[in-house]
Design an enzyme around this catalytic site. Structure first.
Site, PDB file in Angstrom:
ATOM      1  N   LYS A 123       0.743   5.539   8.045  1.00  0.00           N
ATOM      2  CA  LYS A 123       1.119   5.806   6.642  1.00  0.00           C
ATOM      3  C   LYS A 123      -0.143   5.887   5.762  1.00  0.00           C
ATOM      4  O   LYS A 123      -0.288   6.786   4.949  1.00  0.00           O
ATOM      5  CB  LYS A 123       2.032   4.670   6.149  1.00  0.00           C
ATOM      6  CG  LYS A 123       2.068   4.478   4.654  1.00  0.00           C
ATOM      7  CD  LYS A 123       2.812   3.214   4.251  1.00  0.00           C
ATOM      8  CE  LYS A 123       2.187   1.912   4.629  1.00  0.00           C
ATOM      9  NZ  LYS A 123       1.276   1.267   3.715  1.00  0.00           N
ATOM     10  N   THR A 163       0.861  -1.186   0.000  1.00  0.00           N
ATOM     11  CA  THR A 163       0.000   0.000   0.000  1.00  0.00           C
ATOM     12  C   THR A 163       0.894   1.231   0.000  1.00  0.00           C
ATOM     13  O   THR A 163       1.585   1.509   0.990  1.00  0.00           O
ATOM     14  CB  THR A 163      -0.918   0.008   1.239  1.00  0.00           C
ATOM     15  OG1 THR A 163      -1.637  -1.228   1.268  1.00  0.00           O
ATOM     16  CG2 THR A 163      -1.907   1.161   1.170  1.00  0.00           C
ATOM     17  N   LYS A 219      -8.090   0.922  -1.452  1.00  0.00           N
ATOM     18  CA  LYS A 219      -7.444   0.445  -0.227  1.00  0.00           C
ATOM     19  C   LYS A 219      -7.336   1.582   0.802  1.00  0.00           C
ATOM     20  O   LYS A 219      -7.558   1.390   2.005  1.00  0.00           O
ATOM     21  CB  LYS A 219      -6.056  -0.115  -0.581  1.00  0.00           C
ATOM     22  CG  LYS A 219      -5.148  -0.442   0.597  1.00  0.00           C
ATOM     23  CD  LYS A 219      -5.582  -1.678   1.369  1.00  0.00           C
ATOM     24  CE  LYS A 219      -4.861  -1.820   2.694  1.00  0.00           C
ATOM     25  NZ  LYS A 219      -3.594  -2.455   2.680  1.00  0.00           N
TER      26      LYS A 219
HETATM   27  P1  NA7 Z   1       5.871  -5.596   7.706  1.00  0.00           P
HETATM   28  O1  NA7 Z   1       5.515  -6.779   8.489  1.00  0.00           O
HETATM   29  O2  NA7 Z   1       6.288  -4.343   8.392  1.00  0.00           O
HETATM   30  O3  NA7 Z   1       7.007  -6.043   6.684  1.00  0.00           O
HETATM   31  C1  NA7 Z   1       7.591  -5.117   5.848  1.00  0.00           C
HETATM   32  C2  NA7 Z   1       8.326  -5.831   4.727  1.00  0.00           C
HETATM   33  O4  NA7 Z   1       8.924  -4.836   3.894  1.00  0.00           O
HETATM   34  C3  NA7 Z   1       9.463  -6.731   5.217  1.00  0.00           C
HETATM   35  O5  NA7 Z   1       9.573  -7.833   4.363  1.00  0.00           O
HETATM   36  C4  NA7 Z   1      10.660  -5.800   5.096  1.00  0.00           C
HETATM   37  O6  NA7 Z   1      11.879  -6.482   4.986  1.00  0.00           O
HETATM   38  C5  NA7 Z   1      10.328  -5.109   3.797  1.00  0.00           C
HETATM   39  N1  NA7 Z   1      11.079  -3.861   3.620  1.00  0.00           N
HETATM   40  C6  NA7 Z   1      11.015  -2.758   4.381  1.00  0.00           C
HETATM   41  N2  NA7 Z   1      11.834  -1.804   3.891  1.00  0.00           N
HETATM   42  C7  NA7 Z   1      12.435  -2.342   2.803  1.00  0.00           C
HETATM   43  C8  NA7 Z   1      13.368  -1.852   1.871  1.00  0.00           C
HETATM   44  N3  NA7 Z   1      13.852  -0.611   1.944  1.00  0.00           N
HETATM   45  N4  NA7 Z   1      13.761  -2.668   0.868  1.00  0.00           N
HETATM   46  C9  NA7 Z   1      13.271  -3.920   0.773  1.00  0.00           C
HETATM   47  N5  NA7 Z   1      12.370  -4.434   1.629  1.00  0.00           N
HETATM   48  C10 NA7 Z   1      11.949  -3.648   2.625  1.00  0.00           C
HETATM   49  O7  NA7 Z   1       4.668  -5.154   6.752  1.00  0.00           O
HETATM   50  P2  NA7 Z   1       3.370  -5.971   6.368  1.00  0.00           P
HETATM   51  O8  NA7 Z   1       3.750  -7.259   5.786  1.00  0.00           O
HETATM   52  O9  NA7 Z   1       2.390  -5.926   7.484  1.00  0.00           O
HETATM   53  O10 NA7 Z   1       2.764  -5.004   5.246  1.00  0.00           O
HETATM   54  C11 NA7 Z   1       3.306  -4.968   3.947  1.00  0.00           C
HETATM   55  C12 NA7 Z   1       2.467  -4.033   3.098  1.00  0.00           C
HETATM   56  O11 NA7 Z   1       1.115  -4.479   3.048  1.00  0.00           O
HETATM   57  C13 NA7 Z   1       2.401  -2.607   3.637  1.00  0.00           C
HETATM   58  O12 NA7 Z   1       2.388  -1.712   2.550  1.00  0.00           O
HETATM   59  C14 NA7 Z   1       1.090  -2.569   4.386  1.00  0.00           C
HETATM   60  O13 NA7 Z   1       0.568  -1.256   4.475  1.00  0.00           O
HETATM   61  C15 NA7 Z   1       0.216  -3.506   3.622  1.00  0.00           C
HETATM   62  P3  NA7 Z   1      12.693  -6.921   6.309  1.00  0.00           P
HETATM   63  O14 NA7 Z   1      12.089  -8.216   6.732  1.00  0.00           O
HETATM   64  O15 NA7 Z   1      12.464  -5.807   7.312  1.00  0.00           O
HETATM   65  O16 NA7 Z   1      14.094  -7.011   5.865  1.00  0.00           O
END
Ligand code: NA7
Length: 504
Positions: free
Chosen positions: A456, A312, A388
């Site tokens: 957010k 999102t 959404k």
């Molecule tokens: P989470 O549980 O906070 O997970 C966030 C994911 O995003 C996690 O896999 C993170 O990897 C990844 N992440 C965060 N920053 C980066 C960057 N800079 N590069 C690559 N990957 C990143 O979120 P949810 O699963 O609850 O939600 C995901 C989306 O769905 C979000 O937009 C919600 O609003 C709806 P990590 O494991 O920290 O290395």
């Protein structure tokens, strides 16, 4: 304080607004707050089947052996109730003489009946005999609320294990024991153990694929194993899809690989090796890093490669990504999902999609595996994101309102438990209100939907409102409350932690 029960007693326990449920008295978990009303004697109950636990007043607890059939339900049997009954019966068979010192330090082998007579003399849980066999728990919390380990007994119980993702589905809430007692895993970056230990078991579960899902033979990639990604990948694997995963914190891939997923070394490699790649990461910055970064998605896109963005994010970023993908010959779909941790684990998400219709159709079996409903909103990129944001604007304002109400209730001398009960039986009764009021009551904010993501989404909704000059008084006020909660350090906690800002 003398009580009528002791640790390890098998019981029926009844929480306000819920049917009596098979449970067991266990040692309290330090992280679960004792009830504020200390006039009543409470016991800490582990609920079979759902593997939840909660403080329950003694007046709502009945010794199971005395009332074995009393609360068995014939009609409208809630989800998980049958399994809970089987579990308590198994335990009763295994340990019909659950004992501890009753008087004069004697360990006796009285029958269950005699034990019942003696129970009035017992003292409370704190003097539990450490040599006694520990209660059999399906999943137990150790060290911190986020650390979950699985007992060997659990591994022997595939039937119950298959139920593990559903301590209680949010959408099914009123039908099983208290939601606030969910066993959760937090997802702090780098702490894959916390988040994946529970998933490890889930993934080893014999697949409980939805029978109607016929997996596409196409190779599926998945980027992002956060709360949402983990549930979705698990269901894709369970339904027989071939999945290649990548996550920034690589450790989180481990258990999925053990369960049959392939692992990509970077987003570009995943996209190159797969036909359709899904991505679900935190926010716009994460999406940009992932797509435009070194070894990013874009470097793997070639003619015909399909990319589905489920995060999102703001519409502009979504459109930038769509343009970049299509400019390289790729096919793009935006597809944010409605739902949080439990619906993701249970394959009960609502999928909103916009973009290339053909790709939407090709995603059919994946969407079936992860969701209960999918909606195609047209070719216009941004439509699904707008939908959404509207949905999450409602969610954010409702939960902020609930938090303020609970905070005020306490200040005007009302019992918050009573407020939660009134809400749960009236017209406002819905999974969100029930679930979040229970989280507030127990002060357990394990993330189902991280608060920082809700804030957010409110921020993005306000920007959207700006564009169309729509006044958003309520959403703006709610946003301030979430900002305050973030400042207080609750960004990674569940959205219900907004209560801390309201009560502070
Ligand atoms: P989470 O549980 O906070 O997970 C966030 C994911 O995003 C996690 O896999 C993170 O990897 C990844 N992440 C965060 N920053 C980066 C960057 N800079 N590069 C690559 N990957 C990143 O979120 P949810 O699963 O609850 O939600 C995901 C989306 O769905 C979000 O937009 C919600 O609003 C709806 P990590 O494991 O920290 O290395």
């Amino acid at each position: 304080m003398a009580t009528g029960f002791e640790i390890h007693d098998l019981v029926w326990a009844k929480m306000k607004g819920f049917p009596a449920w098979p449970g067991k008295i266990i040692e309290p978990k330090p992280e679960v707050k004792r009830p504020a009303n200390n006039k009543k004697v409470h016991h800490f109950i582990f609920f079979f089947g759902s593997e939840n636990y909660a403080w329950i007043p003694e007046e709502n607890i009945y010794l199971y052996s005395d009332h074995r059939d009393k609360f068995k339900l014939e009609k409208r049997v809630p989800k998980g109730f049958k399994e809970a009954l089987e579990a308590i019966e198994d335990e009763l068979k295994e340990k019909p003489f659950i004992k501890k010192k009753t008087d004069g330090g004697q360990n006796t082998n009285k029958s269950t009946e005699t034990q019942t007579q003696a129970k009035r003399k017992r003292v409370s849980s704190s003097d539990d005999n450490p040599k006694q066999k520990k209660p059999k728990v399906i999943a137990k919390v150790t060290g911190s609320p986020s650390k979950i380990t699985l007992s060997p007994e659990h591994k022997l119980k595939p039937k119950i294990r298959a139920e593990l993702p559903s301590p209680r589905p949010e959408h099914n809430l009123p039908m099983s024991p208290p939601s606030h007692s969910y066993i959760q895993a937090s997802l702090s970056p780098g702490n894959a153990s916390a988040s994946t230990q529970i998933e490890e078991t889930l993934l080893k579960v014999k697949p409980v694929a939805k029978p109607s899902v016929i997996p596409t033979p196409m190779r599926i990639g998945f980027l992002g194993l956060g709360i949402m990604g983990q549930g979705m990948v698990m269901n894709l694997l369970r339904s027989g899809h071939e999945v290649t995963v990548w996550n920034r914190t690589a450790l989180k891939c481990r258990d999925f690989v053990k369960s049959g997923a392939f692992k990509g070394n970077n987003p570009a490699e995943v996209v190159q090796s797969c036909d359709i790649t899904f991505s679900c990461v935190a926010d716009s910055t994460a999406v940009k890093d992932l797509v435009f970064g070194n070894y990013g998605v874009l470097q793997g896109i070639s003619k015909g490669k399909c990319y589905v963005e489920m995060s999102t994010i703001d519409e502009e970023t979504m459109q930038d990504v769509a343009e970049a993908i299509t400019a390289r010959g790729g096919v793009f779909l935006e597809s944010p999902v409605v739902g949080s941790r439990v619906p993701a684990l249970e394959g009960q998400l609502i999928i909103l999609a916009a973009g290339e219709r053909k790709l939407y159709d090709e995603c059919y079996s994946c969407f079936e595996a992860i969701g209960k409903k999918s909606l195609y909103l047209g070719a216009d990129i941004g439509a699904a994101t707008r939908m959404k944001l509207i949905v999450n604007m409602v969610m954010g304002t409702v939960v902020a309102g609930l938090a303020e109400a609970m905070a005020m209730a306490e200040k005007v001398g009302l019992d918050q438990e009573d407020v939660a009960e009134v809400l749960s039986v009236g017209a406002l009764s819905c999974p969100t209100v029930i679930h979040k009021s229970q989280a507030i009551l127990s002060q357990r904010y394990d993330p189902h939907f991280p608060l920082q993501h809700q804030q957010k989404d409110l921020r993005l909704s306000l920007l959207l409102g700006d564009k169309v000059e729509q006044p958003l008084y309520v959403a703006s006020a709610a946003n301030e409350l979430y900002k305050k909660a973030r400042r207080l350090g609750y960004g990674e906690s569940d959205i219900s932690a907004v209560y801390r800002a309201a009560s502070n």
